[in-house]
Structures are given as C-alpha cells and as structure tokens.
Design a protein around this motif. Structure first.
Motif, PDB file in Angstrom:
ATOM      1  N   LYS A 101      11.784  -4.582   5.508  1.00 16.72           N
ATOM      2  CA  LYS A 101      10.490  -4.120   5.452  1.00 16.72           C
ATOM      3  C   LYS A 101      10.150  -3.127   6.542  1.00 16.72           C
ATOM      4  N   HIS A 102       9.377  -2.081   6.163  1.00 12.52           N
ATOM      5  CA  HIS A 102       9.032  -1.299   7.194  1.00 12.52           C
ATOM      6  C   HIS A 102       7.524  -1.048   6.738  1.00 12.52           C
ATOM      7  N   GLN A 103       7.010  -0.363   7.657  1.00 17.07           N
ATOM      8  CA  GLN A 103       5.448  -0.090   7.701  1.00 17.07           C
ATOM      9  C   GLN A 103       5.102   1.578   7.739  1.00 17.07           C
ATOM     10  N   VAL A 104       4.157   1.879   6.794  1.00 19.60           N
ATOM     11  CA  VAL A 104       3.944   3.256   6.665  1.00 19.60           C
ATOM     12  C   VAL A 104       2.279   3.258   7.386  1.00 19.60           C
ATOM     13  N   PHE A 105       2.065   4.180   8.297  1.00 16.07           N
ATOM     14  CA  PHE A 105       0.859   4.322   8.806  1.00 16.07           C
ATOM     15  C   PHE A 105       0.356   5.845   8.439  1.00 16.07           C
ATOM     16  N   THR A 106      -0.712   5.810   7.958  1.00 15.46           N
ATOM     17  CA  THR A 106      -1.522   7.035   7.427  1.00 15.46           C
ATOM     18  C   THR A 106      -2.891   7.067   8.076  1.00 15.46           C
ATOM     19  N   ALA A 107      -3.219   8.113   8.783  1.00 17.62           N
ATOM     20  CA  ALA A 107      -4.635   8.289   9.455  1.00 17.62           C
ATOM     21  C   ALA A 107      -5.035   9.454   8.716  1.00 17.62           C
ATOM     22  N   GLU A 165       2.669  -3.757   0.032  1.00 13.11           N
ATOM     23  CA  GLU A 165       1.836  -4.801   0.203  1.00 13.11           C
ATOM     24  C   GLU A 165       0.635  -3.582   1.040  1.00 13.11           C
ATOM     25  N   GLY A 166      -0.363  -3.153   0.308  1.00 10.89           N
ATOM     26  CA  GLY A 166      -1.379  -2.121   1.032  1.00 10.89           C
ATOM     27  C   GLY A 166      -1.479  -0.977   0.051  1.00 10.89           C
ATOM     28  N   SER A 167      -1.893   0.044   0.365  1.00 12.44           N
ATOM     29  CA  SER A 167      -2.226   1.342  -0.260  1.00 12.44           C
ATOM     30  C   SER A 167      -0.925   2.176  -0.745  1.00 12.44           C
ATOM     31  N   TYR A 168      -0.648   2.089  -2.027  1.00 19.48           N
ATOM     32  CA  TYR A 168       0.300   3.044  -2.618  1.00 19.48           C
ATOM     33  C   TYR A 168       0.023   4.485  -2.088  1.00 19.48           C
ATOM     34  N   SER A 169      -1.021   4.945  -2.334  1.00 19.16           N
ATOM     35  CA  SER A 169      -1.523   6.577  -2.223  1.00 19.16           C
ATOM     36  C   SER A 169      -1.208   6.565  -0.465  1.00 19.16           C
ATOM     37  N   ALA A 170      -1.632   5.539   0.405  1.00 22.47           N
ATOM     38  CA  ALA A 170      -1.443   5.977   1.688  1.00 22.47           C
ATOM     39  C   ALA A 170       0.078   6.259   2.049  1.00 22.47           C
ATOM     40  N   VAL A 171       1.187   5.562   1.270  1.00 24.08           N
ATOM     41  CA  VAL A 171       2.421   5.988   1.604  1.00 24.08           C
ATOM     42  C   VAL A 171       2.560   7.330   0.969  1.00 24.08           C
ATOM     43  N   VAL A 172       2.100   7.890  -0.022  1.00 25.73           N
ATOM     44  CA  VAL A 172       2.379   9.238  -0.593  1.00 25.73           C
ATOM     45  C   VAL A 172       1.831  10.109   0.404  1.00 25.73           C
ATOM     46  N   GLY A 173       0.634   9.953   1.216  1.00 23.01           N
ATOM     47  CA  GLY A 173       0.038  10.833   2.033  1.00 23.01           C
ATOM     48  C   GLY A 173      -1.542  10.559   2.281  1.00 23.01           C
ATOM     49  N   LEU A 174      -2.168   9.987   1.541  1.00 21.53           N
ATOM     50  CA  LEU A 174      -3.608   9.873   1.527  1.00 21.53           C
ATOM     51  C   LEU A 174      -4.013   8.773   0.970  1.00 21.53           C
ATOM     52  N   PRO A 175      -4.609   7.812   1.657  1.00 21.36           N
ATOM     53  CA  PRO A 175      -5.168   6.455   1.084  1.00 21.36           C
ATOM     54  C   PRO A 175      -6.689   6.686   0.186  1.00 21.36           C
ATOM     55  N   LEU A 176      -6.384   6.818  -1.129  1.00 21.67           N
ATOM     56  CA  LEU A 176      -7.379   7.149  -2.016  1.00 21.67           C
ATOM     57  C   LEU A 176      -8.955   6.459  -1.523  1.00 21.67           C
ATOM     58  N   TYR A 177      -8.983   5.102  -1.492  1.00 21.52           N
ATOM     59  CA  TYR A 177     -10.235   4.354  -1.395  1.00 21.52           C
ATOM     60  C   TYR A 177     -10.830   4.839  -0.003  1.00 21.52           C
ATOM     61  N   GLU A 178      -9.808   4.440   0.986  1.00 18.27           N
ATOM     62  CA  GLU A 178     -10.529   4.905   2.529  1.00 18.27           C
ATOM     63  C   GLU A 178     -10.903   6.346   2.593  1.00 18.27           C
ATOM     64  N   THR A 179     -10.112   7.120   2.236  1.00 19.98           N
ATOM     65  CA  THR A 179     -10.568   8.731   2.159  1.00 19.98           C
ATOM     66  C   THR A 179     -11.961   8.905   1.687  1.00 19.98           C
ATOM     67  N   ASP A 180     -12.071   8.342   0.349  1.00 22.20           N
ATOM     68  CA  ASP A 180     -13.333   8.528  -0.510  1.00 22.20           C
ATOM     69  C   ASP A 180     -14.515   8.036   0.550  1.00 22.20           C
ATOM     70  N   GLN A 181     -14.293   6.786   0.955  1.00 21.99           N
ATOM     71  CA  GLN A 181     -15.572   6.223   1.752  1.00 21.99           C
ATOM     72  C   GLN A 181     -15.766   7.148   3.156  1.00 21.99           C
ATOM     73  N   LEU A 182     -14.734   7.363   3.467  1.00 21.25           N
ATOM     74  CA  LEU A 182     -14.837   8.205   4.691  1.00 21.25           C
ATOM     75  C   LEU A 182     -15.624   9.616   4.411  1.00 21.25           C
ATOM     76  N   ILE A 183     -15.062  10.285   3.685  1.00 21.91           N
ATOM     77  CA  ILE A 183     -15.639  11.295   3.021  1.00 21.91           C
ATOM     78  C   ILE A 183     -17.478  11.303   2.848  1.00 21.91           C
TER      79      ILE A 183
END
Length: 194
Positions: A101-107, A165-183
């Motif tokens: 198991k590893h972690q992917v961090f997307t900011a 476990e977590g956001s699939y789209s964040a692993v691709v490169g951009l977390p959809l839910y969090e990005t939408d809320q931030l914008i």
C-alpha cells in the motif's frame, strides 16, 4: 464563454478532469523547479508545488480570473516517488510498490491578486505483487515516463491496483469533488477577503 479559471498545467489529464466537472478554463504557462527542500515533509512539498504553480501561472495570466495549480506525488515508507528518470529508476519504483500500500497526495491551489487557498487530498492505493516481466512490459508501454510514482491508474497501470481508499480522480491528478468545492468557494468569496 469566458473561462472561470486559468489552469497552470499542461497535463492532459488535469484538463480532462476539469472539463468533466464543467469548469471552463484557459491554460497558462507555469514553469517551476520541482525539488524538495531539506527537511520538508511530503505534505508540505506537494502543497508548496501546487501553490508555486498557481503563482507562476498568475504571473503569465491576464489577472482577470483566479489561477489553479495542482501537484501529485506518490509516497511509500516516507519516501517520495516522483516521475522516473529512466527505465532502471521506473523498475525500482515498481518493485517498491509491488504487493504493498502507498499514498498519493494531490494538492490543488487557487490564487488571484489578493488571495490563495488550497486543498490537500490523500488516497491509499494497494498494488498486486508484480513480476519482473510485468514491470518490464509496463515500461515498454511508455506510460510510466511522465507519471508520479511511475504509473498511471487511468491507463495500463490500473490493472496493478487491487484496492483504493479515497479519491480516484486525485490519483489521476485532480480530486473532482474537492476541486469543485474550492473553485465555487473561491469565486463566491468577496474580492477583498484574505
């Protein structure tokens, strides 16, 4: 239609993901040095890179819309796996990830002339045990070259993933839910808010 944001990224994956959630954007150039500082944690590093990309993009934009920057890193055993330098480096990464198991961090960061806001998303990803042949064949696809951690979950590399476990789209490169809320929050906030 006028763009809602400027995107400080040339990544086709980030462009596709922003389009997927209906965000109109215009891409701007944002070149920064991606090098970890001594003593810098993985979290601080990825947050800093996202912010610096957004700031660099802001310098190259007309200043009429906020600029979005993002960065993704893969972490295992407190060790950051960035894009592989060559085949042997990519093989080394795959061997580290194999069966673990590893972690992917997307900011994701948004900046304008007065404000900056960011969000960080962590996703746990589990890999199957990989044979040397599988690793070699994967390298030959060309996919590992420009991917953090040496793999693309949205491509051929997805067949190595046994659990997430977590956001699939964040692993691709951009977390959809969090990005939408931030914008949405950023665009609705008063211009003089800091």
């Amino acid at each position: 239609m006028k763009s809602a944001v400027y995107l400080a990224s040339n990544s086709p994956r980030r462009s596709e993901l922003l389009t997927q959630i209906g965000v109109s954007f215009t891409q701007v150039k944002a070149s920064i040095e991606e090098k970890i500082n001594p003593g810098e944690t993985a979290v601080r590093y990825v947050e800093r890179l996202a912010l610096q990309k957004a700031q660099a993009g802001f310098v190259n934009s007309p200043k009429d819309r906020p600029v979005l920057g993002a960065d993704t890193i893969v972490v295992i055993d407190q060790h950051i796996l960035e894009k592989p330098r060559n085949e042997s480096h990519a093989r080394e990464m795959m061997q580290l990830l194999s069966g673990r198991k590893h972690q992917v961090f997307t900011a994701v960061a948004l900046v304008d002339n007065l404000r900056s806001q960011h969000v960080l998303v962590k996703t746990d990803v589990c890999f199957k045990v990989l044979s040397d042949n599988e690793i070699g064949d994967y390298w030959l696809t060309g996919e590992p070259l420009d991917k953090a951690g040496g793999y693309g979950i949205q491509g051929v590399g997805g067949k190595f993933v046994t659990a997430i476990e977590g956001s699939y789209s964040a692993v691709v490169g951009l977390p959809l839910y969090e990005t939408d809320q931030l914008i949405k929050a950023f665009l609705q906030a008063p211009q003089n808010a800091r």
